[in-house]
Design an enzyme around this catalytic site. Structure first.
Site, short mmCIF file in Angstrom:
data_model
loop_
_atom_site.label_atom_id
_atom_site.label_comp_id
_atom_site.label_asym_id
_atom_site.label_seq_id
_atom_site.Cartn_x
_atom_site.Cartn_y
_atom_site.Cartn_z
N ASP A 103 -6.90 0.04 -3.56
CA ASP A 103 -7.96 1.06 -3.60
C ASP A 103 -8.80 0.93 -4.86
O ASP A 103 -9.45 1.86 -5.28
CB ASP A 103 -7.34 2.45 -3.51
CG ASP A 103 -6.32 2.69 -4.61
OD1 ASP A 103 -6.14 1.80 -5.49
OD2 ASP A 103 -5.67 3.76 -4.61
N GLU A 158 0.84 -1.21 0.00
CA GLU A 158 0.00 0.00 0.00
C GLU A 158 0.87 1.26 0.00
O GLU A 158 1.80 1.40 0.79
CB GLU A 158 -1.00 0.03 1.16
CG GLU A 158 -2.00 1.19 1.06
CD GLU A 158 -2.67 1.29 -0.31
OE1 GLU A 158 -2.10 1.94 -1.20
OE2 GLU A 158 -3.76 0.72 -0.48
O1 AHR Z 1 0.69 0.50 -3.30
C1 AHR Z 1 0.41 0.78 -4.61
C2 AHR Z 1 -1.01 1.19 -4.80
O2 AHR Z 1 -1.22 2.43 -4.21
C3 AHR Z 1 -2.05 0.35 -4.17
O3 AHR Z 1 -2.33 -0.86 -4.84
C4 AHR Z 1 -3.22 1.26 -4.24
O4 AHR Z 1 -4.15 0.99 -3.23
C5 AHR Z 1 -2.61 2.64 -4.09
O5 AHR Z 1 -3.03 3.46 -5.12
#
Ligand code: AHR
Length: 509
Positions: free
Chosen positions: A309, A233
């Site tokens: 996300d 994340e």
């Molecule tokens: O960590 C990379 C990305 O960042 C994740 O998959 C996403 O949730 C956020 O936009």
């Protein structure tokens, strides 16, 4: 002596049959999740559209839904512990198109994957959901038997936000997946693994998933990619550093084993060729030297093909994957890799498209139009009636040189016979003839993957970057069309006929 030798041979045969599993007619006795269980790190999720991941598993692997009547069918292994019965899918999906609606969880915990809901980002389908994968877009063989993977075009995503038994907080877990190492992009984020339960970015450390692709926004490894990384994340990590960790190699085996595992202040990336050889360890050490990732705050949802996300920009292909409870040992994973190699993944020889380098014409198969061929007049592409009495120019306009796909050598591009350097490409879903500008968008838009003709005749040509769309004639114009949709040319009536083309000898050799 003879007895001893026979005994040794029998023991060897047992090991081989345990490892080979799906490659034989016998049910496997030890599949990946049996191996993880024996190592003390049992699977808590086991997903595959290609084979059973337990030696005794005979339940449904996945579910498909067909466009013709919106009914669904579960696809199971041919026998316990074996490969998927893709023939059931082929029969059910004949003369129409199918999407994968459910990827069942074989672990018994019901951690199945279904169409991902909207989150921090909306998907392209109704209500902000993500698209479902075209069920026929990733044909391969396993032990010589045809099966299908999950083809993730950008916009496609699966998720389960209400799981059972998946690691949360800083709990240990492992995961592996088999991907197509030649199908990737630089969008965020082709992931399989642990994510947020509300489909939103809940901060550093709220995910732990395998990522595969060549995005360089966050971390990256040696070379130009693609890389296996961990999506933790707000960061794809290739090692302890935020950006470059040169121990993480570019890796693009056609069938790629990818591993990420994590426990308190310790994690690893491993990978290798799913068709042969052993695993390499690309990182094994402490959590990243960036705030927020130690301890981890894993939430335990499961994602496939998207970011935590619900970022939906990524592409890739998934064949199988599991998540475990506990941090698997390298030795356990090495045994899983041996099982994967023995399962014998291979490319499908069954998509008989035209020969690269040959010149062809493409004849429509719809009853109205069986004398019509894909033709161009300048940049405009349509179907035209062509016969021996047409002019030389009209014949050449209906003749195409088959090239290896500009966007994927497993697929095709069609170069005009009489306008060198110009290719069929789609733009706003309509096909026209355009000069190759060398861009990656052009390469994608000008690449089409061959499948058996949807009406049982000839071939259907799927758009590489819009996996639910095939070359279709409609009112004698040529589009990429889905089986149902908002454009007139997506009409379901005659769809299977309109997307089926007979490859003929060229009007102009
Ligand atoms: O960590 C990379 C990305 O960042 C994740 O998959 C996403 O949730 C956020 O936009």
């Amino acid at each position: 002596m003879r007895k001893a030798l026979l005994g040794a041979a029998f023991a060897g045969a047992l090991v081989v049959s345990a490892l080979v599993g799906v490659g034989t007619s016998q049910a496997a006795t030890s599949q990946p999740c049996d191996i993880y269980a024996a190592g003390g790190t049992p699977c808590v999720a086991a997903h595959s559209t290609t084979r059973a991941l337990y030696g005794t598993y005979s339940g449904a692997l996945y579910q498909v839904r067909r466009a013709s009547d919106n009914t669904t069918k579960d696809i199971a292994p041919v026998s316990a512990g074996s490969y998927a019965n893709a023939a059931t899918q082929d029969t059910f999906c004949a003369n129409t198109s199918c999407v994968i609606t459910i990827i069942y969880d074989q672990s018994g915990r019901n951690n199945r994957l279904t169409q991902a809901p909207p989150g921090g980002f909306n998907g392209p389908a109704a209500g902000g959901y993500d698209n479902l994968a075209n069920a026929t877009a990733a044909p391969v063989t396993i032990g010589g038997h045809k099966v299908y993977g999950v083809f993730v075009a950008p916009g496609t995503g699966y998720r389960n936000n209400n799981t059972n038994g998946v690691a949360t907080g800083d709990q240990p877990e492992g995961m592996y997946s088999i991907f197509d190492g030649t199908h990737f992009n630089g969008g965020c984020c082709f992931d399989y693994g642990n994510a947020e339960r509300n489909s939103r970015d809940n901060g550093n450390g709220t995910m732990e998933a395998i990522y595969f692709g060549n995005i360089k926004v966050w971390g990256y490894g040696a070379g130009n990619g693609p890389w296996i990384m961990a999506d933790l994340e707000n960061g794809l990590f290739s090692g302890v550093n935020q950006h470059l960790n040169s121990g993480d190699p570019s890796i693009s085996h056609r069938f790629l084993t990818a591993i990420v595992k994590g426990e308190p202040n310790h994690w690893a990336i491993r990978g290798g060729n799913a068709q042969s050889g052993s695993l390499g360890t690309f990182y094994n050490g402490v959590r990243p030297n960036v705030a927020g990732y130690n301890p981890m705050k894993k939430e335990g949802a499961i994602i496939l093909g998207i970011g935590g996300d619900n970022s939906v920009g990524a592409a890739g292909t998934f064949y199988e994957g599991v998540m475990t409870s506990g941090y698997p040992s390298d030795a356990t994973e090495n045994s899983v890799q041996a099982n994967i190699v023995a399962a014998n993944y291979n490319t499908s020889g069954s998509t008989s498209g035209p020969a690269v380098g040959s010149t062809i014409s493409l004849r429509a198969t719809t009853a109205c139009c069986t004398t019509r061929y894909i033709s161009h007049s300048g940049a405009t592409v349509s179907t035209q009636v062509v016969s021996a009495s047409n002019t030389a120019t009209e014949k050449a306009n209906a003749s195409w040189i088959v090239r290896a796909g500009l966007g994927s050598s497993a697929c095709y591009s069609f170069e005009s016979k009489n306008t060198s350097g110009q290719y069929l490409r789609h733009q706003n879903y309509q096909i026209s003839l355009q000069a190759n500008d060398g861009s990656s968008l052009f390469a994608q838009d000008a690449t089409f993957c061959s499948e058996a003709g949807k009406n049982g005749q000839g071939n259907s040509f799927r758009s590489l970057n819009f996996a639910d769309r095939y070359i279709r004639h409609y009112s004698n114009n040529v589009y990429i069309a889905s089986n149902g949709g908002s454009n007139a040319w997506d009409a379901t009536g005659l769809w299977a006929d309109d997307v089926s083309w007979v490859v003929t000898a060229p009007w102009t050799p």
